[in-house]
Design a protein around this motif. Structure first.
Motif, mmCIF file in Angstrom:
data_model
loop_
_atom_site.group_PDB
_atom_site.id
_atom_site.type_symbol
_atom_site.label_atom_id
_atom_site.label_comp_id
_atom_site.label_asym_id
_atom_site.label_seq_id
_atom_site.Cartn_x
_atom_site.Cartn_y
_atom_site.Cartn_z
ATOM 1 N N LYS A 86 0.999 -1.378 -0.020
ATOM 2 C CA LYS A 86 -0.073 0.038 0.059
ATOM 3 C C LYS A 86 0.871 1.198 -0.058
ATOM 4 O O LYS A 86 0.531 2.165 -0.873
ATOM 5 N N LEU A 87 1.946 1.096 0.635
ATOM 6 C CA LEU A 87 2.751 2.322 0.771
ATOM 7 C C LEU A 87 3.376 2.765 -0.348
ATOM 8 O O LEU A 87 3.603 4.243 -0.855
ATOM 9 N N TYR A 88 3.788 1.914 -1.315
ATOM 10 C CA TYR A 88 4.523 1.974 -2.469
ATOM 11 C C TYR A 88 3.544 1.861 -3.741
ATOM 12 O O TYR A 88 4.217 1.751 -4.753
ATOM 13 N N LYS A 89 2.452 1.861 -3.662
ATOM 14 C CA LYS A 89 1.529 1.484 -4.415
ATOM 15 C C LYS A 89 1.773 2.203 -5.729
ATOM 16 O O LYS A 89 1.593 1.488 -7.120
ATOM 17 N N LYS A 90 1.974 3.473 -5.854
ATOM 18 C CA LYS A 90 2.033 4.266 -7.162
ATOM 19 C C LYS A 90 3.207 4.690 -7.189
ATOM 20 O O LYS A 90 3.677 5.508 -8.093
ATOM 21 N N ASP A 91 4.451 4.057 -6.648
ATOM 22 C CA ASP A 91 5.795 4.429 -6.865
ATOM 23 C C ASP A 91 6.314 3.667 -7.975
ATOM 24 O O ASP A 91 6.592 2.540 -7.849
ATOM 25 N N GLU A 92 6.695 4.452 -9.266
ATOM 26 C CA GLU A 92 7.268 3.735 -10.416
ATOM 27 C C GLU A 92 8.621 2.724 -10.069
ATOM 28 O O GLU A 92 9.104 1.888 -10.844
ATOM 29 N N PHE A 93 9.321 3.184 -9.199
ATOM 30 C CA PHE A 93 10.651 2.588 -9.027
ATOM 31 C C PHE A 93 10.901 1.674 -7.716
ATOM 32 O O PHE A 93 11.882 0.904 -7.803
ATOM 33 N N TYR A 94 9.770 1.422 -7.016
ATOM 34 C CA TYR A 94 9.866 0.460 -5.806
ATOM 35 C C TYR A 94 9.831 -0.865 -6.493
ATOM 36 O O TYR A 94 9.086 -1.409 -7.618
ATOM 37 N N PHE A 117 16.872 9.594 -6.051
ATOM 38 C CA PHE A 117 15.514 9.125 -6.060
ATOM 39 C C PHE A 117 15.049 9.073 -7.565
ATOM 40 O O PHE A 117 13.922 8.820 -7.773
ATOM 41 N N ASP A 118 15.904 9.428 -8.430
ATOM 42 C CA ASP A 118 15.265 9.748 -9.859
ATOM 43 C C ASP A 118 15.599 8.531 -10.827
ATOM 44 O O ASP A 118 15.225 8.477 -12.041
ATOM 45 N N CYS A 119 15.774 7.486 -10.178
ATOM 46 C CA CYS A 119 16.134 6.132 -10.922
ATOM 47 C C CYS A 119 15.744 4.752 -10.027
ATOM 48 O O CYS A 119 16.001 5.249 -8.712
ATOM 49 N N ALA A 120 15.795 3.768 -10.509
ATOM 50 C CA ALA A 120 15.115 2.549 -9.990
ATOM 51 C C ALA A 120 16.432 2.101 -8.959
ATOM 52 O O ALA A 120 17.725 2.143 -9.519
ATOM 53 N N PRO A 121 16.402 1.496 -7.930
ATOM 54 C CA PRO A 121 17.412 0.864 -7.027
ATOM 55 C C PRO A 121 17.778 -0.778 -7.961
ATOM 56 O O PRO A 121 17.129 -1.094 -8.703
ATOM 57 N N VAL A 122 19.028 -0.902 -8.044
ATOM 58 C CA VAL A 122 19.513 -2.209 -8.511
ATOM 59 C C VAL A 122 19.591 -3.191 -7.217
ATOM 60 O O VAL A 122 19.239 -3.027 -6.283
ATOM 61 N N LEU A 123 19.779 -4.391 -7.799
ATOM 62 C CA LEU A 123 19.742 -5.346 -6.799
ATOM 63 C C LEU A 123 20.447 -5.468 -5.566
ATOM 64 O O LEU A 123 21.686 -4.949 -5.391
#
Length: 373
Positions: A21-29, A135-141
């Motif tokens: 729920k917390l990250y539901k609309k977060d494109e990078f999560y 915060f402008d890009c997705a986290p890596v593994l």
């Protein structure tokens, strides 16, 4: 609001599902693989009880969660320290204070005088620190990702920065690969070493050798001690589904074959996990099979070189080999992470190889000595 200790599978499920729920609309999560995480937390929280998990609820919905344990701390004379992880909270200082106070009070009641985090259970380099820049890009593994306001929640609670760890991006645009190849060839000839890829049929021998290099290269600037051979076996076991022989590179002395340095890298399976959305059903597994061959980023997890071979081109040779391997698999970016900010040798070697700082993670700490409970 009320704090509840996770004591059964029902409350553990609430702990696990809060981030949906917390990250539901977060494109990078990138969701955790819930089945794997549930097995781990069931064991360490419910069965072995070596970790404590708390959830904060307003009576209807979970508003926050945290996981913590007590262990020894190298920087404090191996005194017991509280280590926390998986901190997640709504953007509400009162909620964060309630959750963090509950953890600190419990730790203080156990005689603990210091708390620090975030650290993922069992692996100090896995999801280490709170993301504070990038915060402008997705986290890596196996790297952290969180809401930008977490640093304010922790700071306002009274936690302070203990240290930062850094992530560097390396691309064809920042790396003069042809120039570096010539330099590495010269260095290999002058200093009598070569670079080879891993042979997983000899994994036990490799782990022992890696441990020896890490132990020799670790100094007081490095926050944690080099892991034991047993700990390395556990780490490699946790990484086994991500490792590729061509991304595990070793520099060896020509005269006797002794390992003098290593870089261990993995494909960024987060690009696959984002498509799977934390699930392991047949549709998700089909997505995994399809997207695992389209990964465009590689993360360098470990970089160690014996002191006598530092500043002699060994690191550059390893990175040239890594870029060649990444290029063959179609990757366009290498992330080198996470490196302690005061580890000047590693930071300078990566920057000199063309690495550009693009993410920063922060470890927060608090002294509990004068805290009243």
């Amino acid at each position: 609001m009320q704090i509840k200790k996770v004591k059964d599978k029902k409350s553990l499920n609430l702990f696990l599902k809060f981030t949906d729920k917390l990250y539901k609309k977060d494109e990078f999560y990138v969701p955790y693989m819930k089945a794997d995480l549930k097995r781990t937390l069931t064991r360490v929280v419910l069965v072995d009880e070596i970790y404590t998990a708390l959830i904060l609820s307003d009576g209807k919905n979970v508003q926050g969660r945290i996981l913590y344990t007590v262990d020894k701390h190298k920087q404090f004379g191996n005194e017991p320290c509280g280590f926390f992880s998986m901190f997640e909270c709504v953007n509400d200082q009162e909620a964060a204070n309630l959750l963090l106070n509950a953890m600190c009070d419990d730790l203080k009641s156990r005689g603990v005088t210091k708390v620090e985090g975030t650290y993922f259970p069992f692996d100090q380099d896995n999801r280490r620190g709170i993301l504070v820049e990038g915060f402008d890009c997705a986290p890596v593994l196996l790297t952290s990702y969180n809401k930008p306001y977490y640093k304010e929640l922790l700071k306002n609670f009274g936690m302070r920065k203990d240290f930062d760890t850094l992530a560097y991006a390396m691309t064809k645009q920042t790396i003069p690969i042809d120039k570096y190849r010539k330099v590495s060839q010269y260095s290999e000839k002058r200093y009598d070493y070569y670079v080879e890829t891993a042979d997983f049929d000899n994994i036990d021998v490799l782990i022992k050798e890696i441990g020896e290099v890490m132990a020799a290269a670790t100094n007081e600037d490095i926050y944690q001690d080099a892991p034991s051979v047993e700990a390395l076996h556990n780490i490699v076991s946790a990484w086994k589904n991500f490792l590729r022989e061509d991304l595990c590179l070793f520099a060896r002395r020509k005269s006797d074959g002794k390992m003098i340095g290593t870089i261990i890298a993995v494909p960024d399976f987060n690009q696959v996990f984002r498509k799977m959305k934390g699930k392991l059903n047949p549709v998700a597994l089909c997505k995994m099979l399809y997207y695992k061959n389209k990964i465009t980023t590689v993360r360098g997890l470990l970089q160690y070189v014996l002191p006598e071979y530092q500043n002699k081109g060994a690191v550059l040779s390893l990175y040239v080999a890594l870029f060649d391997a990444a290029d063959r698999m179609g990757a366009v970016l290498i992330e080198a992470s996470t490196i302690m900010e005061n580890n000047s040798k590693s930071n300078e070697s990566i920057k000199s190889a063309g690495g550009v700082l693009y993410k920063r993670y922060r470890l927060y700490g608090m002294d509990l000595t004068d805290r009243e409970i």
